[in-house]
Enzyme design. Structure first.
Site, short mmCIF file in Angstrom:
data_model
loop_
_atom_site.label_atom_id
_atom_site.label_comp_id
_atom_site.label_asym_id
_atom_site.label_seq_id
_atom_site.Cartn_x
_atom_site.Cartn_y
_atom_site.Cartn_z
N HIS A 89 0.83 -1.22 0.00
CA HIS A 89 0.00 0.00 0.00
C HIS A 89 0.87 1.27 0.00
O HIS A 89 0.51 2.28 0.61
CB HIS A 89 -0.95 0.03 1.20
CG HIS A 89 -1.96 -1.07 1.21
ND1 HIS A 89 -3.24 -0.93 0.73
CD2 HIS A 89 -1.87 -2.35 1.64
CE1 HIS A 89 -3.90 -2.06 0.87
NE2 HIS A 89 -3.09 -2.96 1.41
N ASN A 162 -10.23 -2.88 2.39
CA ASN A 162 -9.91 -2.90 0.96
C ASN A 162 -11.19 -2.73 0.15
O ASN A 162 -12.29 -2.83 0.70
CB ASN A 162 -9.27 -4.24 0.58
CG ASN A 162 -7.78 -4.29 0.88
OD1 ASN A 162 -7.16 -3.28 1.20
ND2 ASN A 162 -7.21 -5.47 0.77
N HIS A 353 -3.89 1.19 12.14
CA HIS A 353 -3.64 -0.03 12.91
C HIS A 353 -4.97 -0.66 13.32
O HIS A 353 -5.79 0.00 13.95
CB HIS A 353 -2.80 0.33 14.14
CG HIS A 353 -2.58 -0.81 15.10
ND1 HIS A 353 -2.49 -2.11 14.69
CD2 HIS A 353 -2.41 -0.81 16.45
CE1 HIS A 353 -2.29 -2.88 15.75
NE2 HIS A 353 -2.24 -2.12 16.82
N TYR A 376 0.69 -4.08 12.00
CA TYR A 376 0.52 -2.64 11.71
C TYR A 376 1.29 -1.77 12.69
O TYR A 376 1.85 -0.74 12.31
CB TYR A 376 -0.97 -2.27 11.67
CG TYR A 376 -1.62 -2.82 10.43
CD1 TYR A 376 -1.82 -4.19 10.29
CD2 TYR A 376 -1.97 -2.00 9.38
CE1 TYR A 376 -2.36 -4.73 9.13
CE2 TYR A 376 -2.53 -2.52 8.22
CZ TYR A 376 -2.72 -3.88 8.10
OH TYR A 376 -3.25 -4.41 6.96
FE1 HDE Z 1 -2.49 -4.76 5.34
N1 HDE Z 1 -0.70 -3.99 5.86
N2 HDE Z 1 -1.85 -6.59 5.90
N3 HDE Z 1 -4.23 -5.61 4.69
N4 HDE Z 1 -3.15 -2.99 4.76
C1 HDE Z 1 -0.33 -2.70 5.71
O1 HDE Z 1 0.79 -1.41 7.31
C2 HDE Z 1 -0.78 -6.83 6.67
C3 HDE Z 1 -4.57 -6.92 4.75
C4 HDE Z 1 -4.41 -2.66 4.35
O2 HDE Z 1 -3.28 3.54 4.05
C5 HDE Z 1 1.00 -2.40 6.35
O3 HDE Z 1 1.11 0.79 7.63
C6 HDE Z 1 -0.71 -8.21 7.01
C7 HDE Z 1 -5.97 -7.11 4.52
C8 HDE Z 1 -4.48 -1.26 4.02
O4 HDE Z 1 -1.63 3.38 5.48
C9 HDE Z 1 1.37 -3.72 7.01
C10 HDE Z 1 -1.78 -8.80 6.39
C11 HDE Z 1 -6.47 -5.85 4.31
C12 HDE Z 1 -3.19 -0.77 4.26
C13 HDE Z 1 0.22 -4.62 6.61
C14 HDE Z 1 -2.50 -7.78 5.72
C15 HDE Z 1 -5.37 -4.92 4.41
C16 HDE Z 1 -2.40 -1.86 4.73
C17 HDE Z 1 2.00 -1.80 5.44
C18 HDE Z 1 -2.16 -10.27 6.37
C19 HDE Z 1 -7.91 -5.45 3.99
C20 HDE Z 1 -2.71 0.64 4.04
C21 HDE Z 1 2.13 -0.36 5.83
C22 HDE Z 1 -2.60 -10.76 7.57
C23 HDE Z 1 -8.82 -5.73 5.04
C24 HDE Z 1 -3.00 1.52 5.21
C25 HDE Z 1 1.30 -0.22 6.99
C26 HDE Z 1 -2.60 2.93 4.89
C27 HDE Z 1 -1.05 -1.75 5.12
C28 HDE Z 1 0.15 -5.88 7.03
C29 HDE Z 1 -3.65 -8.02 4.93
C30 HDE Z 1 -5.54 -3.52 4.24
C31 HDE Z 1 2.72 -4.30 6.64
C32 HDE Z 1 0.35 -8.87 7.85
C33 HDE Z 1 -6.74 -8.43 4.57
C34 HDE Z 1 -5.69 -0.50 3.51
O5 HDE Z 1 1.42 -3.61 8.39
#
Ligand code: HDE
Length: 695
Positions: A89, A162, A353, A376
């Site tokens: 993202h 999402n 987060h 997060y």
């Molecule tokens: Fe994320 N995801 N994600 N994700 N995600 C990040 O956090 C993660 C997942 C989503 O505009 C990271 O700050 C794991 C699903 C959005 O700043 C990180 C898993 C969904 C955003 C991270 C998922 C999301 C992130 C990277 C699997 C939809 C952007 C930078 C378990 C429900 C937020 C950050 C923004 C961002 C981890 C799966 C949505 C690495 C481990 C499912 C919208 O922490």
């Protein structure tokens, strides 16, 4: 004292009286905003400088001196301007707004911002693509992030969702593998922001829980027309808990007021080159013009006792709750009404987060959700450089925070007093925990029992039923788009073995789809497969979405000598229906028509391409430039092949007939200007005409 914003040493604190309103965040941010225009130039120490263009040298042609503190400060700051981009993202765009509740949710949750419809909660939303780097294009095929931070009177609540309601994997431990596979390949860092490569499809074929998500990613959902025209989903099953401690399972939805609309694939590609900021521009401009993007918040609620009645596991993030099975209850509205002042300070530093919750909202044991609860917070430590990122203005709650956490990089709060531990007697054992009755967060007391195992429940093993449900719910046009997306992606895969595995995998969704793919990409047709799932969910098809002409653009092609009164009539009608005409002519600036009518051309064919508009209206060709007319013809031809509404002056009918455009759906030509305008507006509100014969 009832005033709720207190200014102390440049920081604003909202007092414990909890009077959060829609302006609370803005008022807090105001304390941090700085206007540099019209001011004296100083160093970061406040020292006025008499010179900013020349470093201090030993002689005019001599070496720069170590002593030049101004040079060193300026360069050092510059050298450290970048922070790590988000690991996923990375490319995103944010805006401020407000959330209003339609009806009290008291029956289901004790969350304060969901109790009283008169309460308006300030929010910050960041939209994003998942795969690409910070500088990648907006219109690539990908899921979009839809992350919302609610600044509530009980602290920040983050709904980090999402635009696709399911996910690729079921357990967070697989996330690094998934991301490694979809990111550019590690040897040459190619391709950027695209899943059309071997490692991604190898991951898919060998991790078949991804089947349902892949169907969505191959669909038009992954190429939205605008952030303003896409849904948002919390994806996981969460819990709402009311005052009595009774819980319901819940899925969160955002539904855009303008409906769910997409680009076509060819358009997405071209836009990626012509306007990589297409979605940023769209959101920014809409807000600047006061066309505030709006989304309704919906919830699907499930009683705890019905946890096992749906035929799939509600802890499995690869499953939706079909809306026909559990209706979406609309409970409020989000309006984005303010652009940021500074992209880096606000959008880039925003830290979302899942663990930012308020009393009345709780988690479930979805293993994907559980892992996100770790990730997060952890990721912000590297990205924002230490544990005090909650003090950055965009991340600060609008209510005060007190605890015994101290120090760390970039600490800004000056905590007074000696006591920084709990329990204590010197400070009367404060800051003190708050009972749930008085607003303290208490985790839902779910009974948990089990052996420690590295395993997955059998109830997570059905990977194909809902992938097929999705396929069954598509219209023929949508299915065709899915087929073409697969053809594109697999057409770029080099490994024959990977292609064969993918074809064999998707035979479990549809034999028809798999056979088509096999033929197209030159592998063996599947020998077994097919699905017994016959069900469909009409809510999944974008063809059933809201259609509105509001905010859509029309490229108006016009040259000197146009019929003034007629064009004025059409333009007035378009704008009063919320449509935005954009004039293209031979040169930028004023274009004159009959009866003294003048319009202002914003674009020429050099600066405007058809993919940047929702529709076209050709008023008049050029009497002097065949090049202009050729470019106009190409422009219309392209818009036509993207199924867009086209309006034309009757004088151009013959030419449109010659090009087999006239007479096709969504092509409006009429001598009667009133009738013409009515039909054109109706056509624009339809967005696309899929039954058109495009050759
Ligand atoms: Fe994320 N995801 N994600 N994700 N995600 C990040 O956090 C993660 C997942 C989503 O505009 C990271 O700050 C794991 C699903 C959005 O700043 C990180 C898993 C969904 C955003 C991270 C998922 C999301 C992130 C990277 C699997 C939809 C952007 C930078 C378990 C429900 C937020 C950050 C923004 C961002 C981890 C799966 C949505 C690495 C481990 C499912 C919208 O922490």
């Amino acid at each position: 004292m009832n005033s709720y914003i207190l200014m102390i040493g440049g920081y604003s604190f909202v007092n414990d009286k909890k009077n959060v309103n829609e302006n609370s965040k803005n008022e807090q941010l105001e304390q941090f905003r700085v206007e540099d225009q019209g001011k004296d130039l100083t160093t970061n120490q406040g020292l006025k400088m008499s010179e900013d263009e020349f470093s201090l040298k030993a002689g005019e042609r001599g070496p720069t001196l170590m002593e030049d503190f101004h040079f060193r400060e300026k360069l050092t700051h510059f050298d450290h301007e970048r922070i790590p981009e988000r690991v996923v993202h990375a490319r995103g765009f944010g805006a401020h707004g407000v959330f209003e509740l339609y009806e009290s949710m008291k029956e289901y949750t004790r969350a304060k911002f969901l109790q009283d419809p008169s309460v308006k909660t300030p929010v910050f939303v960041r939209f994003s693509t998942v795969n690409g780097a910070r500088g990648s294009s907006d219109t690539v095929r990908d899921a979009r992030g839809f992350a919302t931070k609610f600044y509530t009177e009980e602290g920040n609540y983050d709904l980090v969702g999402n635009n696709i309601p399911v996910f690729f994997i079921q357990d967070a431990i697989k996330f690094p593998d998934l991301v490694h596979a979809f990111k550019p390949e590690p040897d040459n860092d190619i391709p950027q922001a695209s899943t059309a490569h071997d490692t991604f499809w190898d991951f898919v074929a060998n991790n078949q829980e991804s089947a349902h998500m892949i169907m969505w990613i191959m669909s038009d959902r992954a190429i939205p027309r605008s952030f303003r025209m896409m849904e948002g989903f919390g994806v996981h099953t969460f819990r709402l808990v009311n005052e009595e401690g009774k819980a319901h399972f819940v899925k969160f939805h955002w539904k855009p007021i303008l409906g769910v609309h997409s680009l076509v694939w060819d358009e997405s590609h071209k836009l990626a080159g012509i306007d990589p900021d297409f979605h940023r521009n769209d959101l920014w401009n809409a807000i600047e013009k006061g066309q505030y993007p709006e989304y309704e918040l919906g919830v699907q609620l499930l009683k705890e006792e019905d946890e096992f009645k749906l035929g799939f596991d509600i802890l499995d993030a690869t499953k939706i709750w079909p809306e026909e099975m559990i209706p979406v209850k609309i409970i409020g509205k989000l309006t984005l009404n303010q652009n940021v002042d500074n992209f880096f300070a606000e959008t880039e530093q925003a830290a979302f987060h899942l663990g930012n919750v308020v009393p009345g909202i709780d988690f479930t044991n979805d293993p994907l959700l559980q892992g996100r609860l770790f990730s997060y917070l952890d990721t912000q430590l590297i990205r924002l450089g230490g544990p005090n990122f909650h003090e950055i203005p965009i991340n600060r709650p609008v209510v005060p925070f007190h605890n015994n956490q101290r120090d760390g990089y970039h600490r800004q709060t000056i905590n007074k007093g000696k006591v920084n531990y709990h329990r204590n007697s010197l400070a009367g054992n404060t800051p003190s925990p708050v009972s749930p009755e008085n607003g303290g967060y208490e985790s839902y007391q779910e009974k948990v029992e089990g052996k420690k195992v590295r395993a997955r429940s059998d109830s997570f093993k059905d990977h194909f039923s809902q992938a097929t449900l999705f396929w069954n719910s598509m219209t023929e046009t949508e299915k065709q788009h899915i087929v073409e997306a697969f053809q594109f992606e697999l057409g770029k895969v080099k490994s024959v073995s990977v292609k064969q595995q993918v074809v064999d995998m998707f035979a479990n969704v549809s034999l028809e789809l798999a056979k088509n793919l096999a033929e197209y990409i030159g592998v063996n047709p599947p020998t077994s497969g097919g699905s017994t799932v016959k069900a469909s969910s009409p809510a999944l098809s974008q063809m059933n979405t809201v259609k509105s002409p509001k905010t859509l653009t029309v490229a108006v092609i016009v040259t000197e000598g146009f019929n003034g009164p007629n064009l004025k009539y059409v333009l007035d009608q378009l704008t009063s229906n919320g449509i935005q005409p954009k004039i293209i002519s031979e040169t930028i600036g004023e274009v004159s028509g009959t009866n003294g009518m003048k319009v202002n051309a914003e674009f020429t064919f050099l600066t405007a391409k058809s993919v940047q508009f929702d529709s076209v209206y050709i008023v008049r060709a050029s009497v002097k430039s065949q090049t202009f007319n050729k470019q106009a013809a190409n422009f219309i031809d392209e818009a036509f092949s993207h199924y867009k509404p086209i309006g034309a002056n009757p004088g151009l009918k013959e030419w449109l007939e010659r090009n087999r455009i006239a007479g096709q759906p969504g092509v409006v030509i009429d001598d009667n200007i009133e009738q013409f305008t009515k039909e054109l507006i109706e056509a624009i509100s339809q967005h696309r005409f899929w039954d058109r014969k495009v050759i």
